[in-house]
Design an enzyme around this catalytic site. Structure first.
Site, PDB file in Angstrom:
ATOM      1  N   LYS A   1       2.318  -3.352   7.280  1.00 22.97           N
ATOM      2  CA  LYS A   1       2.602  -3.534   5.860  1.00 22.97           C
ATOM      3  C   LYS A   1       4.030  -3.111   5.518  1.00 22.97           C
ATOM      4  CE  LYS A   1       0.384  -4.746   2.942  1.00 22.97           C
ATOM      5  NZ  LYS A   1       0.216  -6.122   2.371  1.00 22.97           N
TER       6      LYS A   1
ATOM      7  N   TYR B   1      -1.799  -0.519  10.954  1.00 26.42           N
ATOM      8  CA  TYR B   1      -1.929  -1.180   9.651  1.00 26.42           C
ATOM      9  C   TYR B   1      -0.735  -0.888   8.756  1.00 26.42           C
ATOM     10  CZ  TYR B   1      -3.177  -1.534   4.714  1.00 26.42           C
ATOM     11  OH  TYR B   1      -3.150  -1.787   3.375  1.00 26.42           O
TER      12      TYR B   1
ATOM     13  N   THR C   1       0.819  -1.204   0.000  1.00 29.08           N
ATOM     14  CA  THR C   1       0.000   0.000   0.000  1.00 29.08           C
ATOM     15  C   THR C   1       0.856   1.259   0.000  1.00 29.08           C
ATOM     16  OG1 THR C   1      -1.578   1.269   1.356  1.00 29.08           O
ATOM     17  CG2 THR C   1      -0.104  -0.206   2.515  1.00 29.08           C
ATOM     18  N   ASP C   2       0.275   2.364  -0.483  1.00 30.84           N
ATOM     19  CA  ASP C   2       0.981   3.637  -0.414  1.00 30.84           C
ATOM     20  C   ASP C   2       1.019   4.201   1.009  1.00 30.84           C
ATOM     21  OD1 ASP C   2      -1.697   4.367  -0.184  1.00 30.84           O
ATOM     22  OD2 ASP C   2      -1.675   5.817  -1.814  1.00 30.84           O
ATOM     23  N   GLU C   3       0.248   3.618   1.914  1.00 29.76           N
ATOM     24  CA  GLU C   3       0.205   4.131   3.287  1.00 29.76           C
ATOM     25  C   GLU C   3       1.514   3.916   4.045  1.00 29.76           C
ATOM     26  OE1 GLU C   3      -3.345   3.655   5.577  1.00 29.76           O
ATOM     27  OE2 GLU C   3      -4.551   3.206   3.806  1.00 29.76           O
TER      28      GLU C   3
END
Length: 377
Positions: free
Chosen positions: A187, A183, A158-160
């Site tokens: 990741k 989260y 993810t870009d998060e």
């Protein structure tokens, strides 16, 4: 990878989830077979495989942390590549219960890397086997010309993991990691494990970091399906804070095409950002959905759905803006999104209107569209 025109078998972890199930449909549409591993937690739904022939799909309810069971299945089905999507993926849930995110996203990825590496090391260095035809059995001769040189392990992230942006700038593949939620931290950890397996063991990994996905078969805790459901149910449409948090939005089928492209053309060890070239504020997303519903499912009293919008207290650590620079995957692999937000969001709303029973089956379970991510005393 091997010839893209040849039918192959791919293993998809988390294949009963949102992106995973759409990827399975995409792979089958391209003539391939899919072996799906899914624990069937709250977001996994076997109904998402509707329309796929049993000859093209094998499903196994397995926890990816069970390395022995995963390894056994991999050796049995002999995939040409592995798409690793299995993950706990909702920021709000990670605030409420981070332990599951640590276990699935970090320990589960370690388990997958362990099992997949063992399989990879059993493969011949190169194949002299002639291309094989697609076989109805997943146990033998399913993928053509298997070898170390053709196998890939694609880790979907993810870009998060990059944190939050200001009013300008974009996330690139060189952006330092700065995760701000349990989260995204989990990741980021899994991304680092994947990178380490490549540099330490020579394991042929690929990593993608994508922006916010939307489209069919998304669990209704996420913004767009939640808004659709609540709007039709006459409920309030909750918007965090001032609604001006910005995300880059990517239609899920475009994402599936990107993943397939990376699997077939990507360079082992490389990371590719996948974005939709579509920055939108959350409030803009909600109003767009309401406008389409006004057109396709108008209220009997003539009122507008956006009258149900209500602003609620922001969630802790809510990143202000994400924006993806997807120029690398376009430049090196030739992929770019086909859908604009206008075309993608209309397709999405139409799918949910045509598949209300899919959502109803979920809502009748433990999850009933309650707000998540509240910090408890």
């Amino acid at each position: 990878m091997t010839n893209v025109d040849m039918p192959q078998t791919f293993l998809v972890t988390g294949g009963a989830g949102f992106i995973g199930s759409n990827l399975v449909h995409y792979l089958v549409s391209m003539g391939h077979q899919a072996v799906v591993i899914d624990k069937l937690t709250y977001a996994g739904n076997k109904a998402s495989f509707k329309g796929i022939s049993p000859e093209r799909l094998r499903f196994e309810e397995i926890d990816i942390c069970n390395t022995e069971a995963v390894s056994k299945l991999i050796f049995e089905t002999k995939p040409a590549g592995i798409f690793h999507l299995a993950a706990e993926s909702h920021v709000d849930r990670s605030i409420d219960g981070p332990a599951e995110f640590i276990n699935t996203n970090i320990n589960g990825t370690f388990s997958m890397l362990t099992a997949a590496r063992k399989y990879y090391e059993s493969l011949p260095e190169s194949s002299t086997t002639a291309s094989q035809s697609l076989h109805n059995s997943f146990a033998q001769d399913v993928s053509p010309a298997l070898s170390k040189s053709s196998f890939r392990f694609l880790h979907i992230s993810t870009d998060e993991v990059y944190g939050s942006l200001g009013d300008t700038g974009y996330f690139t593949e060189e952006t330092p990691y700065a995760p701000n939620s349990p989260y995204s931290a989990s990741k980021a950890s899994s991304d680092h494990l994947v990178r380490a397996w490549h540099h330490t063991y020579g394991f042929p990994v690929l990593t993608t970091n994508c922006s916010n996905n939307y489209g069919p078969r998304q669990f209704p805790e996420k913004l767009i399906p939640l808004i659709i459901h609540n709007a039709l149910a006459g409920k309030q449409l909750p918007i965090y804070g001032d609604g001006k948090n910005i995300r880059d939005w990517l239609y899920v089928e475009d994402h599936c095409c990107a993943l397939y492209t990376v699997m077939q053309k990507g360079i082992p060890g490389e990371t590719y950002n996948v974005g939709g070239n579509c920055e939108m504020q959350n409030i803009e997303i909600v109003r767009a959905v309401c406008s389409i519903l006004d057109e396709l499912r108008p209220k009997p009293d003539g009122s507008k759905y956006d009258s149900q919008i209500t602003f609620v207290k922001d969630r802790p650590g809510h990143d202000r803006r994400y924006a993806i620079d997807a120029s690398k995957i376009k430049r090196e692999l030739g992929w770019e999104p086909k859908e604009t937000f206008e075309t993608g969001i209309r397709k999405t709303v139409e799918w949910y209107l045509e598949n209300t029973e899919w959502v109803d089956d979920i809502i009748n379970g433990k999850y009933q569209c309650q707000r998540l991510g509240l910090v408890q005393d």
